[in-house]
Motif scaffolding. Structure first.
Motif, mmCIF file in Angstrom:
data_model
loop_
_atom_site.group_PDB
_atom_site.id
_atom_site.type_symbol
_atom_site.label_atom_id
_atom_site.label_comp_id
_atom_site.label_asym_id
_atom_site.label_seq_id
_atom_site.Cartn_x
_atom_site.Cartn_y
_atom_site.Cartn_z
ATOM 1 N N CYS A 57 3.622 -3.935 5.890
ATOM 2 C CA CYS A 57 2.425 -4.094 5.051
ATOM 3 C C CYS A 57 2.401 -5.469 4.394
ATOM 4 O O CYS A 57 3.383 -5.903 3.818
ATOM 5 N N GLU A 58 1.272 -6.146 4.504
ATOM 6 C CA GLU A 58 1.147 -7.469 3.881
ATOM 7 C C GLU A 58 0.340 -7.413 2.592
ATOM 8 O O GLU A 58 0.048 -8.442 1.987
ATOM 9 N N CYS A 103 -6.968 -1.221 3.550
ATOM 10 C CA CYS A 103 -6.886 0.246 3.586
ATOM 11 C C CYS A 103 -7.443 0.850 2.306
ATOM 12 O O CYS A 103 -8.211 1.806 2.325
ATOM 13 N N ALA A 130 0.828 -1.204 0.000
ATOM 14 C CA ALA A 130 0.000 0.000 0.000
ATOM 15 C C ALA A 130 0.865 1.258 0.000
ATOM 16 O O ALA A 130 1.946 1.274 0.569
ATOM 17 N N CYS A 161 -6.176 -1.366 9.601
ATOM 18 C CA CYS A 161 -5.045 -2.211 9.222
ATOM 19 C C CYS A 161 -4.666 -3.091 10.405
ATOM 20 O O CYS A 161 -4.286 -2.604 11.455
HETATM 21 S S1 SF4 Z 1 -4.365 -2.552 5.453
HETATM 22 FE FE1 SF4 Z 1 -3.268 -4.173 4.429
HETATM 23 S S2 SF4 Z 1 -2.568 -3.252 2.516
HETATM 24 FE FE2 SF4 Z 1 -3.133 -1.588 3.874
HETATM 25 S S3 SF4 Z 1 -1.259 -1.017 4.907
HETATM 26 FE FE3 SF4 Z 1 -2.289 -2.482 6.215
HETATM 27 S S4 SF4 Z 1 -1.400 -4.420 5.584
HETATM 28 FE FE4 SF4 Z 1 -0.911 -2.991 3.986
#
Ligand code: SF4
Ligand code: SF4
Ligand code: SF4
Ligand code: SF4
Lengths: 285, 287
Positions: B98-99, B104, B62, B79
């Motif tokens: 971040c996965e 988000c 992201a 998140c």
């Molecule tokens: S919600 Fe998911 S995609 Fe967005 S920052 Fe968090 S881990 Fe990453």
């Protein structure tokens, strides 16, 4: 003080160093973050064991409410969901528990239950509190267990020795972030240098004070030592290749508890590390 | 095409040394290093030409468009990986944490956060002394299982007609190992005679057994603790697992590695024993 013991690869002596340091320190906590192959507890044989399950959230759909719209299936970035034969199926191992499906199901058909992926075992071995994370066999990721271990470790005010996971993946980074000092353990081979380079890069990213312990040193050339000299890296200690030490370690014995010679060696290492760590923090301010 | 996979649970048991010996002895035309976290095999395999390199994209990550973002914090609250940080009213994604789940992106009321492909490593392919597929995960990247699958895919594409493929597997028992196990015809487990080594071996055997693949066990440095080496043998007998050989501790192995050589290039006890293990492994695989 929190000390992280790292090596680019397993089997270099990371556990030897962290176990023996924790055992010579007066009042300490040893935390085994190598959750896929935890070995520290084999040495300490801790007593008064307490076990805590580590779980992750797993979505499930209520068949009464689910209309089969597949909003959740399309959302899931990890392909952990499928709608087959009028039923929502969840592939446990690949679900990252992000909660997206639950959030976006228009029918509010999804709820979450807990699913065990491993455990954290803690116990006492003499002066050391021994904490080990253990991932269940067949699971794909031990990350939530390591996160929990690190979270718990933040509450400790004793000397903490972190036996880090091998490699340089995200979880190794997490374990470095908190550390006051990092010890990198390296073997005297070109493999050793290559693996050392990786963790060396990591500790530099986080600007952590660090030093290297050269393990299994033979009389001959030592490419890992050359690497340290070239890059002006502090060599904290050279542990000689030593059959007696090797045998004790392979039998699961803690060298510093068996033999004054090794007690002295690791006490010295501990002193050097404490001095280095204090020095670094002092020069920070 | 038969796939022989070499595993050990933990690194440092001599897995790569043995893989190197096997590749040499088999004159393998196709081999791979699946230890994408800490690849070492290329250090002892000689190649004249340079590797073909391709970027590997893992999960998307992201990114917040700071011009658009009005700091409502909704993304941060949703998140689950604590990957969105706020400092002085500015929101930012920690790309290591971040996965790429996309929550988000889906919750932001004004579309100020979006997912972007991110390079998570590099695939390498050598094509001279046989086809050699390997990769390296970028520092601090997460799941490496997908990259392991890519390494194997690359090998299959480039060496479709090879009858034997030798794979230096990944350490641990998690995602990358499971990806290495996929499609293997036989697993050779390199075990070390120590209490830790036995514990690692048992865990990797239990993992491999889930795949119902033929398993052979070889004990490396068996003479450093003969008592425990016997325990390994007894354990294997009990479980009906074949022991394909024992390799003695030999400082010649260390010298070979440092010269970029394979142990079977040198006349030494470890090299002889490895040769023996190789033939027994082949026999077991083809039986
Ligand atoms: S919600 Fe998911 S995609 Fe967005 S920052 Fe968090 S881990 Fe990453
Ligand atoms: S929680 Fe996230 S990863 Fe798991 S099934 Fe739902 S959307 Fe997919
Ligand atoms: S989004 Fe909800 S209703 Fe639609 S398929 Fe998924 S669980 Fe069923
Ligand atoms: S949800 Fe959107 S607008 Fe709100 S803080 Fe996050 S990126 Fe900014």
């Amino acid at each position: 003080m929190k000390i992280a013991v790292l090596s680019g690869k397993g089997g270099t002596g990371k556990t030897l160093v962290s176990v023996n340091l924790a055992a010579v320190a007066l009042d300490s906590v040893y935390i085994d973050c190598d959750v896929e192959e935890p070995n520290g507890h084999l040495f300490f044989q801790p007593k008064d064991l307490q076990k805590e399950r580590v779980t992750v959230k797993l979505p499930q759909a209520d068949p009464e409410l689910c209309t089969g719209c597949r909003t959740c299936v399309n959302f899931c970035k990890f392909n952990a969901l499928a709608y087959i034969k009028n039923k929502l199926i969840v592939f446990n191992e690949v679900c990252h528990s992000c909660g997206g499906c639950l959030l976006f199901c228009p029918q509010k058909a999804i709820s979450e239950k807990e699913r065990e992926i491993g455990l954290i075992q803690s116990g006492i071995s003499g002066n050391v509190r021994v904490v080990s994370g253990m991932m269940n066999i067949g699971e794909v990721s031990g990350v939530p267990i390591i996160k929990k271990l690190l979270q718990d470790s933040r509450k400790e005010n004793k000397n903490v020795f972190l036996d880090c996971p091998p490699g340089s993946a995200c979880m190794v980074m997490e374990s470095i972030k908190d550390a006051d000092y990092c010890i990198l353990v390296a073997e005297p081979t070109v493999f050793g240098v290559h693996n050392l380079e990786m963790v060396y890069e990591l500790v530099r990213i986080f600007q952590k004070p660090f030093g290297v312990v050269l393990n299994k040193c033979l009389e001959e050339e030592n490419p890992a030592e050359d690497f340290c000299l070239q890059n002006q890296i502090t060599i904290l200690e050279k542990i000689p290749f030593d059959l007696e030490l090797g045998t004790m370690h392979s039998n699961g014995q803690i060298a510093v508890r068996k033999h004054p010679k090794y007690k002295e060696l690791f006490l010295n290492l501990l002193k050097t590390v404490s001095k280095e760590a204090r020095h670094e923090t002092a020069s920070d301010t | 095409m038969k796939q022989l996979l070499i595993l050990s649970g933990k690194g440092g048991t001599g897995k790569t040394t043995i893989a190197g010996a096997f590749i040499k002895l088999a004159e393998a035309r196709a081999y791979a290093d699946c230890d994408v976290d800490a690849p070492n095999l290329h250090l002892i395999m000689t190649h004249i030409s340079k590797a073909r390199q391709t970027d590997y994209y893992g999960m998307e990550k992201a990114v917040i468009d700071t011009e658009l973002c009005d700091s409502c914090s909704i993304c941060r609250q949703n998140c689950r990986f604590e990957a969105i940080n706020e400092s002085n009213g500015k929101y930012e994604v920690d790309s290591y944490a971040c996965e790429g789940c996309g929550v988000c992106d889906a919750v932001c009321p004004i579309g100020a956060v979006f997912l972007q492909p991110a390079v998570a490593g590099e695939l390498m392919l050598y094509k001279d002394n046989g086809v050699f597929s390997t990769a390296r995960l970028k520092m601090g990247s997460g799941t490496s299982g997908k990259l392991v699958s890519e390494v194997k895919k690359q090998l299959k594409q480039e060496a479709a007609d090879a009858d034997l493929v030798i794979i230096d597997g990944s350490p641990g028992i998690g995602c990358p190992v499971i990806a290495s196990l996929n499609g293997a015809d036989m697993v050779l487990i390199v075990a070390e005679p120590s209490l830790s080594g036995i514990s690692d071996m048992k865990r990797i055997i239990a993992t491999a057994e889930k795949f119902r693949i033929k398993i052979g066990v070889c004990i490396n440095k068996y003479d450093t603790n003969k008592e425990l080496a016997q325990k390994i043998e007894a354990f294997c007998q009990e479980r009906d697992l074949s022991i394909v050989g024992k390799i003695p501790f030999d400082t010649a192995a260390i010298k070979a590695i440092n010269k970029g050589e394979v142990i079977v290039d040198i006349d030494c006890p470890a090299g002889w024993a490895a040769t023996n293990v190789f033939y027994k492994t082949l026999k077991l695989m083809n039986s």
